[in-house]
Structures are given as structure tokens and as C-alpha cells.
Scaffold this motif. Structure first.
Motif, PDB file in Angstrom:
ATOM      1  N   ASP A  21       0.807  -1.218   0.000  1.00 13.56           N
ATOM      2  CA  ASP A  21       0.000   0.000   0.000  1.00 13.56           C
ATOM      3  C   ASP A  21       0.841   1.268   0.000  1.00 13.56           C
ATOM      4  N   PRO A  26      -4.076   4.928  -3.498  1.00 13.27           N
ATOM      5  CA  PRO A  26      -5.404   4.510  -3.039  1.00 13.27           C
ATOM      6  C   PRO A  26      -6.311   4.242  -4.238  1.00 13.27           C
ATOM      7  N   THR A  53      -4.741  -6.410  -0.334  1.00 12.41           N
ATOM      8  CA  THR A  53      -4.734  -5.698   0.941  1.00 12.41           C
ATOM      9  C   THR A  53      -6.046  -4.974   1.226  1.00 12.41           C
ATOM     10  N   ARG A  55      -7.469  -2.562  -0.770  1.00  8.65           N
ATOM     11  CA  ARG A  55      -7.513  -1.172  -1.233  1.00  8.65           C
ATOM     12  C   ARG A  55      -8.878  -0.833  -1.830  1.00  8.65           C
ATOM     13  N   ALA A  58     -11.720  -1.050   0.864  1.00 10.53           N
ATOM     14  CA  ALA A  58     -11.691   0.113   1.756  1.00 10.53           C
ATOM     15  C   ALA A  58     -12.341   1.312   1.086  1.00 10.53           C
ATOM     16  N   ARG A  78      -3.103  -7.809   5.752  1.00 11.81           N
ATOM     17  CA  ARG A  78      -3.178  -6.349   5.658  1.00 11.81           C
ATOM     18  C   ARG A  78      -4.640  -5.893   5.542  1.00 11.81           C
ATOM     19  N   ALA A  79      -5.439  -6.625   4.765  1.00 15.73           N
ATOM     20  CA  ALA A  79      -6.864  -6.279   4.650  1.00 15.73           C
ATOM     21  C   ALA A  79      -7.553  -6.434   6.005  1.00 15.73           C
ATOM     22  N   ASP A  81      -6.153  -6.138   8.911  1.00 17.30           N
ATOM     23  CA  ASP A  81      -5.692  -5.024   9.741  1.00 17.30           C
ATOM     24  C   ASP A  81      -6.477  -3.749   9.466  1.00 17.30           C
ATOM     25  N   ARG A  82      -7.043  -3.640   8.282  1.00 13.67           N
ATOM     26  CA  ARG A  82      -7.883  -2.479   7.938  1.00 13.67           C
ATOM     27  C   ARG A  82      -9.297  -2.627   8.491  1.00 13.67           C
ATOM     28  N   LEU A  84     -11.371  -5.046   7.513  1.00 12.11           N
ATOM     29  CA  LEU A  84     -12.242  -5.570   6.463  1.00 12.11           C
ATOM     30  C   LEU A  84     -12.480  -7.068   6.654  1.00 12.11           C
TER      31      LEU A  84
END
Length: 197
Positions: A21, A26, A53, A55, A58, A78-79, A81-82, A84
Motif C-alpha cells: 500500500d 489509493p 490488501t 484497497r 476500503a 493487511r486487509a 488489519d484495515r 475488512l
């Protein structure tokens, strides 16, 4: 064909997940309005196929209920952690029930899918009748698209880019009513799943 990075270039994405990322801009969602308007049903639940991830998810999360599906554990972490929702899945064998979502999107990843036919078949299965399958990818017939394809080849990726019309034809062969919504370095092809009342 499977390159040294593995099917779908998974090893590469596992290795770069923490930095992905940082180097990728974005995701915009301007394409989603027209793509989802092609549906014959309201679009609420969206499967972000090969979503990495998250993106795209999000960016869509303000207006839709997305879930990220990817085979790369590193990218899915990573996704997650967002915040999602995620599911580890091969695009050609999705662990989702029939008609589970209103739309499936493959953004900047269609060229990485090792079996595009199976992925479209599975996306069509999990999208409810009247929903849409959306492909947004780089067109190798453009100069920048050729450059991206060359760059990925130099990294040892198994990428197989297809032009906008070819992507729409692949959707049509899967039984979807398809069209190309926009063209350029990045294109959007969309197919509507038949059978809505």
C-alpha cells in the motif's frame, strides 16, 4: 503456466504485502457507479476477488458491504488489519454459497488469475441473479499497458493481460450479458448475471 513466484504470483504478494500500500495509490471508485448501475438488482454486498490488501474494499466500504477474497495470506493480513472482512480463497474455488453477493469485482488483478475461466465461472455462481461481475484491469494494447506487462514479466510474474474486448468476451462466454464501460490504460468490463425476475 506457473512461474517461479507460484500460481497467481502468490509468493511475490506474500513478500511485498507489508509495503504494497505504500507503493500503490489509493483505489478510486468512480468506475463502480457505472458498473453497478448495469445490475438489475440493488448492489449492497460486494466480493472483492483477488482483493489483496483491501484497497478497493476500503474505498467501497462507505457505500457497500465488501468482503476481500485472496489466496495470499500476507495480503489478507493487511486487509484484516484495515478492519475488512476477509476470506482466504482461490478465485477458481470460492468457499461461498450460490448467490451470496450482489457483485464481484476484480480490480488490477485479472491478469494474475491463473485460471480466468474458472474465476469467472465461480464469480458468476456466487453473484445473485441480476448482479454483476466487474473486471477492471490494464489494457496491454496501450503503451502504458505494455510497459506494465513488461515490468511484471521482468519481475518473473506469470501475468497474462487481456484487452478490454477480450475481457468482455470472456464474460459473454460465461453466459453473462457484457459490455466495456470505459477504455484506456485501465478499462472496465462488466457482465450481468442472467435470471433476475
Amino acid at each position: 503456466m506457473t512461474g517461479w513466484l507460484g500460481r497467481g504470483d502468490v509468493r511475490f504478494f506474500d513478500r511485498v504485502a507489508r509495503l504494497y500500500d505504500v507503493f500503490m495509490p489509493p483505489s478510486g471508485t468512480d468506475w463502480a457507479t457505472d458498473a453497478f448501475a448495469f445490475a438489475d438488482r440493488p448492489v449492497e454486498r460486494v466480493l472483492d476477488l483477488a482483493g489483496g490488501t483491501g484497497r478497493v474494499s476500503a474505498a467501497l466500504a462507505d457505500d457497500y458491504d465488501p468482503v476481500v477474497a485472496d489466496v495470499s495470506v500476507g495480503m489478507l493480513a493487511r486487509a484484516h488489519d484495515r478492519g475488512l472482512p476477509t476470506v482466504r480463497a482461490d478465485a477458481g474455488r470460492l468457499p461461498l454459497r450460490d448467490d451470496a453477493v450482489d457483485a464481484a469485482v476484480v480490480v488490477d488483478a485479472y491478469h494474475h488469475l491463473p485460471d480466468r475461466e474458472a474465476a469467472i465461472r465461480e464469480a458468476t455462481r456466487v453473484v445473485a441473479p441480476g448482479g454483476v461481475v466487474v473486471i477492471r484491469d490494464f489494457d496491454p494494447t496501450t503503451l502504458p499497458g505494455r510497459g506494465i506487462a513488461l515490468g511484471e514479466a521482468l519481475f518473473g510474474m506469470d501475468s497474462e493481460f487481456v484487452a478490454a474486448d477480450a475481457a468482455a468476451q470472456e464474460l459473454t462466454r460465461a453466459g453473462l450479458q457484457s459490455r466495456v464501460l470505459d477504455r484506456g490504460t485501465v478499462y472496465t468490463a462488466v457482465g450481468r448475471v442472467p435470471g433476475a425476475d
